[in-house]
Structure formats: C-alpha cells, structure tokens
Design an enzyme around this catalytic site. Structure first.
Site, PDB file in Angstrom:
ATOM      1  N   TYR A   1      -4.342   3.946  -0.868  1.00  0.00           N
ATOM      2  CA  TYR A   1      -3.661   4.519   0.304  1.00  0.00           C
ATOM      3  C   TYR A   1      -4.339   5.806   0.754  1.00  0.00           C
ATOM      4  O   TYR A   1      -5.546   5.872   0.829  1.00  0.00           O
ATOM      5  CB  TYR A   1      -2.167   4.756   0.001  1.00  0.00           C
TER       6      TYR A   1
ATOM      7  N   TYR B   1       7.310 -11.535   0.570  1.00  0.00           N
ATOM      8  CA  TYR B   1       6.634 -10.271   0.262  1.00  0.00           C
ATOM      9  C   TYR B   1       7.231  -9.617  -0.994  1.00  0.00           C
ATOM     10  O   TYR B   1       6.505  -9.171  -1.886  1.00  0.00           O
ATOM     11  CB  TYR B   1       6.712  -9.331   1.483  1.00  0.00           C
TER      12      TYR B   1
ATOM     13  N   VAL C   1       3.121   0.554  -7.230  1.00  0.00           N
ATOM     14  CA  VAL C   1       4.124   1.522  -7.697  1.00  0.00           C
ATOM     15  C   VAL C   1       4.766   1.135  -9.032  1.00  0.00           C
ATOM     16  O   VAL C   1       5.499   1.920  -9.611  1.00  0.00           O
ATOM     17  CB  VAL C   1       5.247   1.802  -6.658  1.00  0.00           C
TER      18      VAL C   1
ATOM     19  N   LYS D   1      -1.253  -7.283  -2.942  1.00  0.00           N
ATOM     20  CA  LYS D   1      -1.861  -7.298  -1.600  1.00  0.00           C
ATOM     21  C   LYS D   1      -3.312  -7.789  -1.653  1.00  0.00           C
ATOM     22  O   LYS D   1      -3.810  -8.377  -0.694  1.00  0.00           O
ATOM     23  CB  LYS D   1      -1.792  -5.889  -0.994  1.00  0.00           C
TER      24      LYS D   1
ATOM     25  N   SER E   1       2.017  -3.481  -5.230  1.00  0.00           N
ATOM     26  CA  SER E   1       1.009  -3.546  -4.160  1.00  0.00           C
ATOM     27  C   SER E   1      -0.313  -4.178  -4.585  1.00  0.00           C
ATOM     28  O   SER E   1      -1.141  -4.479  -3.729  1.00  0.00           O
ATOM     29  CB  SER E   1       0.739  -2.150  -3.610  1.00  0.00           C
TER      30      SER E   1
HETATM   31  O1  DON Z   1       6.958  -2.663  -0.719  1.00  0.00           O
HETATM   32  C1  DON Z   1       7.027  -1.758  -1.544  1.00  0.00           C
HETATM   33  O2  DON Z   1       7.330  -0.618  -1.244  1.00  0.00           O
HETATM   34  C2  DON Z   1       6.698  -2.108  -2.976  1.00  0.00           C
HETATM   35  N1  DON Z   1       7.151  -3.437  -3.265  1.00  0.00           N
HETATM   36  C3  DON Z   1       5.226  -2.019  -3.214  1.00  0.00           C
HETATM   37  C4  DON Z   1       4.650  -0.670  -2.824  1.00  0.00           C
HETATM   38  C5  DON Z   1       3.526  -0.238  -3.669  1.00  0.00           C
HETATM   39  O3  DON Z   1       3.250  -0.747  -4.726  1.00  0.00           O
HETATM   40  C6  DON Z   1       2.783   0.947  -3.202  1.00  0.00           C
HETATM   41  N2  DON Z   1       1.827   1.340  -4.224  1.00  0.00           N
HETATM   42  N3  DON Z   1       1.406   2.291  -4.661  1.00  0.00           N
END
Ligand code: DON
Length: 305
Positions: free
Chosen positions: A241, A189, A259, A64, A61
């Site tokens: 978040y 994405y 993540v 982003k 993330s």
């Molecule tokens: O889209 C997803 O769920 C993962 N590729 C990225 C989510 C993420 O990193 C949330 N972060 N804490």
C-alpha cells in the site's frame, strides 16, 4: 540458513511490541501480538522455517495476488486493466477518496481494496459460489496444499463489519466499474480474504512466482510467464500500500501483505518467503515481518535493485 533465519527472528521480535493486532475485523483481534514466524522455500526444493511458521492465519489482502493472477488468466490483461489501473497509491488500503475523481474512473491498482473487489468481479463463474470455489482451488494448487480452506469465523466477522468494503463496491457499481450483484461479490471478496494458510504455504506460492510461474516441484507452468511478471511488478510497486516505496527502498523484494499479519514475498529466480506476525504498523503491514525481511534482504543480498 537456519542460523540466519533465527537471527532474523530475534531481530524482528524486538519490534512486535510496538505493533497492534488488527481489531476492525473483530475475529482477527484474537491473534497473539508476539507471534512471529518465517519460512523460506528455495527453488531446489529445500525449506527452512523458524518461529510460528506452521501457525495458520487468514491471508487477507495476500489473496489479492492470487485473484489478480486468476483474473488475468481468465480474462486477459486488456479486459482486467480496463477495470483497474496499475499505479501506486499514497492512500490507505481501504481509501474511497480517489474513486470519485473524474479523470480516474477506475481504482488505482488491484492491491487496494477497491481494485481488489473490482478484480474479484472478473473471475469466471456463473455465480459467487463458483467463483470462490475456483479461487480456492487455485490457492490450493499454488500452495501445493489440498487442505487449504476458508476460516468461517473470520469470514462471518468480516461480513458483519465490512461496511467500508460494501461502500467501495456500491460506489463502483454506481460508476460502472463493476456489474452484477454487489452482495454476492462482496461475499466472494470476504471469503478470499478469509482463506487460511501458514508461512510454509505462502513460501511455496512465493517460489512459484519467483520461478516465472513454473512449479519448481512438478515443473508444470501454473501461471503464464507474462502474467507472473506483471503480478510481480504490481507487488513491487503496490504490495504494501502506501508503504510500498519505503519497502522497495529498504527491502527491495516483490511482496504482498495482509492485515492477518502475513507477507508473501518472492525473490526472482531464488526463493519464496512466507512471513507471519499479526502485530501491524499503522499502515496495516506486519511490523516484525517487515523488519525480518529487511534483515534478511541485507544479510542475503536479496534486493532486486
Ligand atoms: O478488506 C479488508 O479490509 C480485509 N479483508 C483485508 C485488508 C488487508 O489485508 C489490508 N492489508 N494490509
């Protein structure tokens, strides 16, 4: 600085056993629970690292932030914020629930998955291949590392298991938030999430944001100042978040988590920070990473508030 970083690492290490390495993207589960590292880049070009600071991980993330910046540079803020809001959420990062609320009609912010997918759809390029190449080039430019690339195994793992993100994208297509081919968009994405970096790369990126978009090394304005400020504001209010409020109170540094265990942080006019610790708390943020940042913010008086 090295001594304080070492102390922060030891402090953060106490927390890694209580976190969990992400498993919903199977490839991420191979990371080591106890890994923890941090790198700091000051605006006068000095760098300090301890622990697993040169280990590669996927930025997830954190991408982003890079993509929002590029979308704002490509399209301008009016067009971007027509498709995605700038309000904080109390919901998990992959939540779908608010997309159906009639008064909202667009994702709450560009840091949650729905908002990020909508933001990715705005990147210039005649197809997905061109879009991801531009994102990757921008990531290389900001990190000052031409070796930055996509981790193919993680990408394939995400594409196989990413049905929640597909759902978000198809829902947004049905409500007119996004246009075009959903599968191609979702590939871009997942590829941006699978970009691999180290804490050092993240710290260099952080230093650019902390320096109002001006590269401290080359003195080139890589991001317009107004866009840099907007992105930093969104990092502050939405970067962790539904833990963003707590992080602002405890740490008070504009930051973005992923993540994969990374956190990008930027202390205005002072320094950039990259953190890695794949053991996550229940909201998806690096548990040891957040603790290290809290320790450093306290010791070095880094809070912006
Ligand atoms: O889209 C997803 O769920 C993962 N590729 C990225 C989510 C993420 O990193 C949330 N972060 N804490």
């Amino acid at each position: 600085m090295e001594k304080i970083l070492q102390q922060a690492l030891e402090y953060g290490k106490q927390y890694t056993p209580i976190g969990k390495v992400a498993s919903y993207i199977p490839e991420l589960h191979k990371s080591s629970q106890s890994d923890l590292g941090i790198y700091i880049k000051t605006l006068d070009g000095k760098g300090y690292g301890v622990g697993a600071y040169d280990k590669k991980f996927t930025i997830q993330s954190i991408s982003k932030v890079i993509v929002l910046t590029l979308a704002l540079m490509d399209k301008g803020c009016e067009k971007v914020f027509k498709k995605v809001g700038v309000e904080a959420t109390g919901d998990p990062f992959n939540s779908i629930v608010r997309l159906e609320l009639k008064h909202l009609q667009k994702p709450l912010n560009p840091m949650i998955n729905a908002g990020a997918i909508a933001t990715t759809s705005l990147i210039h390029g005649k197809n997905g291949t061109e879009q991801i190449l531009r994102i990757l080039e921008f990531a290389k430019l900001l990190s000052d590392n031409p070796e930055v690339d996509i981790n193919q195994e993680v990408y394939e793992s995400e594409i196989k298991t990413g049905d929640r993100n597909r759902s978000l994208a198809y829902f947004m297509k049905s409500s007119g938030v996004i246009e075009g081919d959903v599968e191609s968009l979702i590939e871009v994405y997942f590829k941006q999430c699978s970009i691999e970096m180290t804490c050092q790369d993240l710290a260099r990126i952080g230093a650019i944001y902390s320096n109002n978009g001006l590269c401290p090394k080359t003195h080139r304005q890589l991001i317009p100042k107004t866009i840099c400020r907007m992105v930093m504001a969104i990092m502050t209010t939405c970067g962790l978040y539904d833990a963003s409020g707590e992080f602002a109170v405890r740490v008070g540094i504009p930051a973005k988590s992923g993540v994969g265990g990374g956190i990008l942080a930027a202390v205005p006019n002072k320094l950039g920070i990259g953190v890695y610790g794949p053991a996550l708390d229940e909201k998806g943020n690096s548990v040891g990473g957040v603790e290290m940042l809290a320790y450093l913010a306290d010791r070095l008086d880094l809070s912006i508030f």
